[in-house]
Scaffold this motif. Structure first.
Motif, mmCIF file in Angstrom:
data_model
loop_
_atom_site.group_PDB
_atom_site.id
_atom_site.type_symbol
_atom_site.label_atom_id
_atom_site.label_comp_id
_atom_site.label_asym_id
_atom_site.label_seq_id
_atom_site.Cartn_x
_atom_site.Cartn_y
_atom_site.Cartn_z
ATOM 1 N N ALA A 13 24.658 24.641 -22.265
ATOM 2 C CA ALA A 13 23.209 24.840 -22.398
ATOM 3 C C ALA A 13 22.898 26.140 -23.137
ATOM 4 C CB ALA A 13 22.551 24.833 -21.023
ATOM 5 N N GLU A 16 23.791 25.859 -26.828
ATOM 6 C CA GLU A 16 22.896 24.987 -27.581
ATOM 7 C C GLU A 16 21.598 25.705 -27.947
ATOM 8 O OE1 GLU A 16 22.211 21.339 -25.445
ATOM 9 O OE2 GLU A 16 24.295 20.724 -25.604
ATOM 10 N N VAL A 17 21.132 26.579 -27.073
ATOM 11 C CA VAL A 17 19.841 27.244 -27.283
ATOM 12 C C VAL A 17 19.995 28.578 -28.009
ATOM 13 C CG1 VAL A 17 17.806 28.222 -26.133
ATOM 14 C CG2 VAL A 17 18.826 26.096 -25.282
ATOM 15 N N CYS A 86 13.761 27.042 -22.432
ATOM 16 C CA CYS A 86 14.567 25.965 -23.018
ATOM 17 C C CYS A 86 15.960 25.909 -22.395
ATOM 18 C CB CYS A 86 14.683 26.145 -24.527
ATOM 19 S SG CYS A 86 13.148 25.896 -25.427
ATOM 20 N N THR A 87 16.523 27.071 -22.110
ATOM 21 C CA THR A 87 17.852 27.125 -21.493
ATOM 22 C C THR A 87 17.818 26.540 -20.088
ATOM 23 O OG1 THR A 87 18.342 29.119 -22.774
ATOM 24 C CG2 THR A 87 19.784 28.631 -20.915
ATOM 25 N N ARG A 89 15.687 24.454 -18.864
ATOM 26 C CA ARG A 89 15.432 23.010 -18.983
ATOM 27 C C ARG A 89 16.717 22.267 -19.317
ATOM 28 N NH1 ARG A 89 11.043 19.738 -22.694
ATOM 29 N NH2 ARG A 89 11.926 17.715 -22.219
ATOM 30 N N ARG A 90 17.489 22.803 -20.258
ATOM 31 C CA ARG A 90 18.730 22.133 -20.654
ATOM 32 C C ARG A 90 19.743 22.143 -19.523
ATOM 33 N NH1 ARG A 90 20.858 18.022 -22.375
ATOM 34 N NH2 ARG A 90 22.673 18.213 -23.695
ATOM 35 N N GLU A 93 18.769 19.396 -17.224
ATOM 36 C CA GLU A 93 19.102 18.097 -17.812
ATOM 37 C C GLU A 93 20.578 17.778 -17.671
ATOM 38 O OE1 GLU A 93 15.708 17.998 -21.369
ATOM 39 O OE2 GLU A 93 17.761 18.572 -21.849
#
Length: 98
Positions: A13, A16-17, A86-87, A89-90, A93
């Motif tokens: 995560a 990715e961010v 965003c981190t 949230r990922r 997920e």
């Protein structure tokens, strides 16, 4: 522990961010470290042995961010705050899809 699937998901995560280099072509390094200070995670210690304490936030030493931690004027940039969201949230997920 850095040898668990949850740490691997957290690392994924973050990478990715949070990107570095020209046009975000390089992944940032993700390494375990000792987080000093009190966190609310102490309330969950009896529920699981695998608590991951992290704060996805950029600290810019050159901009004086270190001197503002837990001080007057403590803040993060809007960009850093949005990337933190965003981190998180990922992470949810990835870990929620098990």
């Amino acid at each position: 522990s850095s040898h668990t699937r949850h740490f691997a998901q957290l690392k994924q995560a973050i990478q990715e961010v949070w990107r570095t280099g020209a046009e975000g072509t390089s992944a940032v390094a993700v390494v375990p470290f000792l987080m000093t200070g009190g966190t609310d995670s102490k309330h969950y210690a009896d529920l699981t042995p695998g608590i991951l304490r992290f704060l996805p936030c950029e600290v810019n030493k050159g901009a004086g961010d270190l001197s503002r931690v837990h001080s007057t004027g403590e803040r993060v940039t809007v960009e850093s705050f949005l990337k933190a969201i965003c981190t998180y949230r990922r992470v949810l997920e990835l870990m929620g899809s098990e």
